[in-house]
Design an enzyme around this catalytic site. Structure first.
Site, short mmCIF file in Angstrom:
data_model
loop_
_atom_site.label_atom_id
_atom_site.label_comp_id
_atom_site.label_asym_id
_atom_site.label_seq_id
_atom_site.Cartn_x
_atom_site.Cartn_y
_atom_site.Cartn_z
N ASP A 135 12.73 3.61 -9.07
CA ASP A 135 13.08 2.06 -8.02
C ASP A 135 14.08 1.87 -7.86
O ASP A 135 14.71 2.08 -9.07
CB ASP A 135 11.50 0.86 -8.40
CG ASP A 135 10.46 1.30 -8.26
OD1 ASP A 135 9.95 1.81 -7.29
OD2 ASP A 135 9.41 -0.12 -8.01
N ARG B 85 12.83 8.61 -1.95
CA ARG B 85 12.10 7.78 -1.14
C ARG B 85 12.81 6.78 -0.10
O ARG B 85 13.81 6.29 -1.57
CB ARG B 85 11.49 6.25 -2.33
CG ARG B 85 10.72 5.36 -1.09
CD ARG B 85 10.49 4.69 -2.44
NE ARG B 85 9.47 4.76 -3.34
CZ ARG B 85 8.50 4.28 -4.46
NH1 ARG B 85 9.63 3.17 -5.20
NH2 ARG B 85 8.31 4.81 -5.26
C1 LIG Z 1 6.22 2.51 -1.10
C2 LIG Z 1 7.39 1.66 -0.92
C3 LIG Z 1 8.88 1.07 -2.07
C4 LIG Z 1 9.27 0.54 -1.99
N1 LIG Z 1 10.14 0.04 -2.87
C5 LIG Z 1 11.21 -0.02 -2.59
C6 LIG Z 1 12.59 0.13 -4.30
O1 LIG Z 1 12.40 0.73 -4.60
N2 LIG Z 1 13.49 -1.50 -3.94
C7 LIG Z 1 13.34 -2.31 -2.80
O2 LIG Z 1 14.50 -2.38 -2.69
N3 LIG Z 1 11.82 -1.79 -1.76
C8 LIG Z 1 11.19 -0.95 -1.79
N4 LIG Z 1 10.43 -1.23 -0.89
C9 LIG Z 1 10.05 -2.50 -0.26
C10 LIG Z 1 11.67 -1.57 0.91
O3 LIG Z 1 12.16 -1.88 0.32
C11 LIG Z 1 10.82 -2.90 2.72
O4 LIG Z 1 11.52 -4.41 1.55
C12 LIG Z 1 9.63 -2.86 2.93
O5 LIG Z 1 9.00 -1.94 3.17
C13 LIG Z 1 9.29 -3.68 4.29
O6 LIG Z 1 10.04 -2.80 4.93
P1 LIG Z 1 10.22 -2.27 6.32
O7 LIG Z 1 10.40 -0.89 6.46
O8 LIG Z 1 7.93 -2.00 5.72
O9 LIG Z 1 9.78 -2.85 7.99
P2 LIG Z 1 9.98 -4.52 7.92
O10 LIG Z 1 11.56 -4.59 8.40
O11 LIG Z 1 9.17 -5.46 7.13
O12 LIG Z 1 8.16 -3.90 9.03
C14 LIG Z 1 9.01 -3.33 10.40
C15 LIG Z 1 7.84 -3.72 11.27
O13 LIG Z 1 6.55 -3.45 10.62
C16 LIG Z 1 5.32 -3.88 10.45
N5 LIG Z 1 4.73 -4.58 9.40
C17 LIG Z 1 5.35 -4.50 8.58
N6 LIG Z 1 4.46 -5.28 8.03
C18 LIG Z 1 3.26 -5.29 8.52
C19 LIG Z 1 1.79 -5.83 8.08
N7 LIG Z 1 1.94 -6.24 7.58
N8 LIG Z 1 0.53 -5.68 9.39
C20 LIG Z 1 0.92 -4.74 10.86
N9 LIG Z 1 2.92 -4.96 10.97
C21 LIG Z 1 3.22 -4.15 10.08
C22 LIG Z 1 5.95 -5.00 12.57
O14 LIG Z 1 5.70 -3.75 13.58
C23 LIG Z 1 7.27 -5.04 11.85
O15 LIG Z 1 8.25 -5.69 12.79
C24 LIG Z 1 9.18 -0.58 -0.59
C25 LIG Z 1 8.50 -0.20 -0.22
C26 LIG Z 1 7.42 0.74 0.54
C27 LIG Z 1 6.61 0.61 1.65
#
Ligand SMILES: Cc1cc2nc3c(=O)[nH]c(=O)nc-3n(C[C@H](O)[C@H](O)[C@H](O)COP(=O)(O)OP(=O)(O)OC[C@H]3O[C@@H](n4cnc5c(N)ncnc54)[C@H](O)[C@@H]3O)c2cc1C
Length: 306
Positions: A132, A182
Site C-alpha cells: 500500500d 495499483r
Molecule cells: C483496491 C484499492 C486499494 C487502495 N489502496 C490505496 C493505497 O494504497 N493508498 C491510498 O492512499 N489509497 C488507496 N485506496 C483509496 C483510494 O486512494 C481512494 O481514496 C478511494 O478509492 C476513493 O477514490 P475513488 O477512485 O473510488 O473515487 P471517489 O472520488 O471516491 O468516487 C468517485 C465516484 O465513484 C462513485 N462512488 C464512489 N463510492 C461509491 C459508493 N459507495 N456507491 C456508489 N457510487 C460510489 C461516485 O460516483 C463518486 O462520485 C485504494 C482504493 C482501492 C479501491
C-alpha cells in the site's frame, strides 16, 4: 475543510472511543471490514472467490509504534498466508501490506526485513504481495524497499496515488515488464506543494497515469469506484490491446458490489481489497474522509449496491 476534520478525527483516540459506542457503527464496520480474526478473513475471501472475484487482504494495524507490534503484524500475515494456502485460496487471494504496520515509522530496516519474510511466505503459498502507499513522506522509502523486495520477489506490487504531483514520473519508472502497479486517487490529507487539491486535477492526473501504465509493459491495477475512470480503464484496455490477464480492476470490499459483478461478467479480472482486524477505526475514517461533501459515502454504500 470537513475532510481535514475527519482526517484529524482519525488520529484521535477520544473520537475513536466515541464512534465505537454509536449503534450504527457495527453495521458499517461489518459492511466494509471482513471481521476481526484470520478466520473471518478466510471466510469472506472464500465467498468472494466463489463469486468469481480475486482478493487482496489487508490486516488493519497501522498504528505500529513498537518492535513488538511490528512483529505481531508480521506474524499475523504469516498465519494468514498459511491459512490461505491450506484453504486453497491462492493465487486468487494475495495480501496488501502497509509498511508502517511493520515498523517503517521507527525503523525502515525492520519493516523491510518483516516484508521480506512475508514475501517469502507468500511465494511459498503460491501468491504475492502488494505494498500500500501511505502519506507522501513515506513514498521514497516505500519505492526503495519495493525495488529491493523485487530483487528476490519480482511479482511484488505497489500502489501509487494520482493526487501526488510526482506520480506520473513514478508510473514511467514503474511501467516495466512484470511490474504490478495499483493506481488509486490517494486517501491522505496532503499539502498543495506535493498534491493536486481539486477533484478535477486529481482525475486528470489519474487518466495521465493510467495512459502511461496501460501503454507500458507492466501489469496495471486500476483501483477506483469512479464510473468515469472505470469506463476510461475499459477503453484504454481495448485501445492498448490488453487481454483480461494483462490488467485488473480493484475496488474496496463493500463498495459498489454490483459494479464489481458487472465487470466480472464482462470478463475482467476484479480484485476486492478486503480489510480485517481489530484496528478498523483509522481505515473507516479515511474512507469517510474521501467523500466529505455529504459524509454519505458509507450511508450511500449501505443503501446502494451499484
Ligand atoms: C483496491 C484499492 C486499494 C487502495 N489502496 C490505496 C493505497 O494504497 N493508498 C491510498 O492512499 N489509497 C488507496 N485506496 C483509496 C483510494 O486512494 C481512494 O481514496 C478511494 O478509492 C476513493 O477514490 P475513488 O477512485 O473510488 O473515487 P471517489 O472520488 O471516491 O468516487 C468517485 C465516484 O465513484 C462513485 N462512488 C464512489 N463510492 C461509491 C459508493 N459507495 N456507491 C456508489 N457510487 C460510489 C461516485 O460516483 C463518486 O462520485 C485504494 C482504493 C482501492 C479501491
Amino acid at each position: 475543510m470537513l475532510r481535514s476534520v475527519i482526517l484529524a478525527a482519525a488520529q484521535s483516540s477520544q473520537v475513536e472511543r466515541l464512534v465505537e459506542k454509536v449503534p450504527l457503527t457495527r453495521d458499517v464496520v461489518n459492511r466494509f471490514v471482513a471481521g476481526t480474526t484470520t478466520a473471518d478473513a478466510l471466510r469472506v475471501t472464500r465467498g468472494l472467490v466463489a463469486d468469481g472475484l480475486a482478493v487482496t487482504l489487508d490486516h488493519l494495524g497501522e498504528d505500529t509504534t513498537t518492535p513488538a507490534q511490528a512483529e505481531a503484524t508480521r506474524d499475523e500475515y504469516l498465519a494468514l498466508l498459511d491459512g490461505l494456502a491450506a484453504a486453497e485460496l491462492t493465487p486468487a487471494a494475495e495480501v496488501s501490506l502497509k509498511l508502517s504496520a511493520l515498523g517503517q515509522v521507527f525503523d525502515e530496516k525492520v519493516a523491510e526485513e518483516h516484508a521480506q519474510a512475508i514475501c517469502a511466505k507468500a511465494s511459498e503459498a503460491g501468491t504475492t504481495v502488494t505494498l500500500d502507499m501511505e502519506d507522501h513522506t513515506t513514498t521514497d522509502s516505500t519505492l526503495e524497499i519495493l525495488a529491493r523486495l523485487r530483487e528476490d520477489f519480482p511479482t511484488v506490487g505497489v500502489a501509487v496515488q494520482a493526487y501526488l504531483r510526482r506520480t506520473e514520473a513514478d508510473c514511467r519508472e514503474l511501467a516495466v515488464p512484470g511490474s504490478r502497479v495499483r493506481l488509486c486517487k490517494g486517501a491522505y490529507n496532503e499539502p498543495e506543494s506535493v498534491a493536486y487539491q481539486s477533484r478535477l486535477d486529481v482525475d486528470k492526473s489519474y487518466v495521465r497515469c493510467l495512459n502511461i501504465l496501460m501503454s507500458g509493459d507492466g501489469y496495471p491495477m486500476v483501483a477506483t469506484h469512479d464510473p468515469r475512470l472505470v469506463a476510461i480503464g475499459e477503453d484504454r484496455a481495448k485501445w492498448f490491446d490488453r487481454t483480461p490477464d494483462e490488467f485488473e480492476f480493484q475496488m474496496l470490499y463493500g463498495v459498489r458490489p454490483e459494479e464489481q459483478q458487472r465487470l466480472v461478467r464482462a470478463g475482467y479480472t476484479v480484485r476486492v481489497y478486503v480489510p480485517y482486524g481489530t484496528q478498523w477505526y483509522g481505515y473507516l475514517m479515511r474512507r469517510l474522509a474521501e467523500r466529505p461533501a455529504n459524509v454519505g459515502f458509507f450511508a450511500r454504500a449501505l443503501t446502494s449496491r451499484k
